[in-house]
Scaffold this active site. Structure first.
Site, PDB file in Angstrom:
ATOM      1  N   CYS A  54      41.049   7.038  54.087  1.00 26.51           N
ATOM      2  CA  CYS A  54      41.814   7.848  53.125  1.00 26.51           C
ATOM      3  C   CYS A  54      43.197   7.257  52.820  1.00 26.51           C
ATOM      4  O   CYS A  54      43.631   7.234  51.658  1.00 26.51           O
ATOM      5  CB  CYS A  54      41.956   9.272  53.646  1.00 26.51           C
ATOM      6  SG  CYS A  54      42.380   9.366  55.387  1.00 26.51           S
ATOM      7  N   HIS A  60      48.073  13.303  52.198  1.00 24.82           N
ATOM      8  CA  HIS A  60      48.751  12.238  52.952  1.00 24.82           C
ATOM      9  C   HIS A  60      49.889  11.678  52.093  1.00 24.82           C
ATOM     10  O   HIS A  60      49.747  11.529  50.869  1.00 24.82           O
ATOM     11  CB  HIS A  60      47.791  11.082  53.240  1.00 24.82           C
ATOM     12  CG  HIS A  60      46.735  11.378  54.255  1.00 24.82           C
ATOM     13  ND1 HIS A  60      46.639  12.552  54.952  1.00 24.82           N
ATOM     14  CD2 HIS A  60      45.712  10.589  54.707  1.00 24.82           C
ATOM     15  CE1 HIS A  60      45.607  12.495  55.782  1.00 24.82           C
ATOM     16  NE2 HIS A  60      45.030  11.316  55.647  1.00 24.82           N
TER      17      HIS A  60
END
Ligand code: A2P
Length: 340
Positions: free
Chosen positions: A133, A246
């Site tokens: 990710c 994130h």
């Protein structure tokens, strides 16, 4: 998109990423014939919703893949290692969200906006890997710059949300926060320390070198996706008490100078990348804004005066969507449109 319908299996359908895969498949109206939901024996017999209908969850076994065209895997590396070959042998193409196959030279590692053409090489093992990710969201702005002037070096520090560790970690942050705010001690099971009101410079396991596996994924996967083995990358990956999204501080050194204005222009022209950079109005990317969206956001774009040709960036995306489920479904869309 072609008219044909495809039989799709979601492996790990009950997990944080698996459930989001179902959302994204429905939202994008992926042409599904049969949908097969697979998880552990613990969940067999449970039902999940897909487009308003209940679909039963089945136990994952070697025989789960008969008649399946595309298998989206997100049940952890051990399951991917064990079951992708069975799925491929049964005729499915696997799109695997784990790290199990990413560095296999026969397996394309794909972010569609960056190296979508690599999907054409799926046939070797009938596995396509979805990158980590943190890597996915970083390579979008890197590719935009790299195509203009070759990147020499990247220094990245991440601020990664707990959803990257799955549903149990989301629950752990929620429960710990509640306990601590009520003056009670907080238990930890998923992480080696309390994550609520804390930061852990530790994602995945430590290697003898002192780096974590997560940091090495960012280094090696970035090189593979950008097709440049000599790219110098170093990473520090940190878990923070954020549920979804994130964030990354990225320092990029290029061969030629790229001005801030030029970088903005390159980012604005790049697919699925959005510039959010108006500091006069306190405007910059934040995980609470990125959550639930498929775009990658870049801001705080500024020259690094300590090096010759370097920029500092702040990059944010929803790790469960663009960092996992959406990227996998985008790969599936290209696969059925162009290659199957
Ligand atoms: P289950 O819910 O039955 O445990 P997350 O990343 O959110 O923790 O989700 C992990 C996913 O992987 C879940 O769908 C989980 O199913 C699945 N999974 C975990 N272990 C196995 C296993 N041994 N066989 C099949 N699926 C598994």
């Amino acid at each position: 998109m072609s008219e044909k319908q495809w039989n799709v299996a979601v492996v790990g359908a009950t997990g944080a990423v698996g459930k989001e895969m179902l959302e994204v498949l429905a939202e994008r109206d992926f042409p599904i014939g049969e949908l097969r939901l697979l998880a552990s024996a613990r969940s067999a017999g449970d039902f999940l919703e897909f487009k308003g209908e209940s679909v039963v969850v089945q136990e994952l076994t070697d025989d789960s893949f008969e008649g399946i065209d595309i298998a989206l895997f997100s049940a952890g590396g051990e399951r991917s290692k064990a079951y992708c070959p069975a799925a491929a042998a049964a005729g499915a193409v696997c799109i695997d969200n784990s790290s199990a196959w990413r560095m296999d030279p026969e397996v394309p590692l794909v972010v569609p906006e960056v190296n979508g053409d690599d999907i054409a090489r799926y046939a070797g093992k009938r596995i396509i890997a979805n990158p980590n990710c943190s890597t996915i969201q970083m390579v979008l702005p890197l590719k935009a710059l790299h195509d203009f002037s070759r990147i020499k070096r990247v220094v990245v520090s991440t601020y990664q949300s707990v959803s990257g560790s799955g549903q149990k970690a989301i629950d752990e942050l929620r429960i710990q926060s509640g306990e601590l705010l009520n003056g009670r001690p907080a238990d930890h099971k998923v992480y080696p320390h309390q994550i609520a009101f804390n930061c852990l410079p530790h994602i995945d396991s430590f290697l003898d070198s002192g780096y974590t596996k997560e940091e090495m994924k960012m280094i090696n996967e970035t090189r593979k996706i950008l097709g440049d083995r000599n790219l110098r990358v170093t990473a520090t990956t940190v878990r923070v008490p954020v549920f979804y999204g994130h964030s990354e501080s990225v320092n990029v050194e290029t061969e030629e100078k790229i001005t801030v204005e030029k970088a903005r222009e390159l980012f604005a022209a790049f697919p699925n990348l959005e510039v959010v950079d108006d500091v006069a109005h306190n405007c910059y990317p934040m995980p609470i804004d990125a959550a639930g969206h498929d775009m990658t956001y870049v801001g705080r774009i500024r020259e690094d005066d300590s090096a010759d040709n370097a920029l500092n960036l702040w990059v944010v995306a929803d790790n469960i969507r663009k960092g996992a489920a959406t990227n996998a479904v985008q790969i599936a869309e290209i696969l059925v449109e162009k290659h199957l």
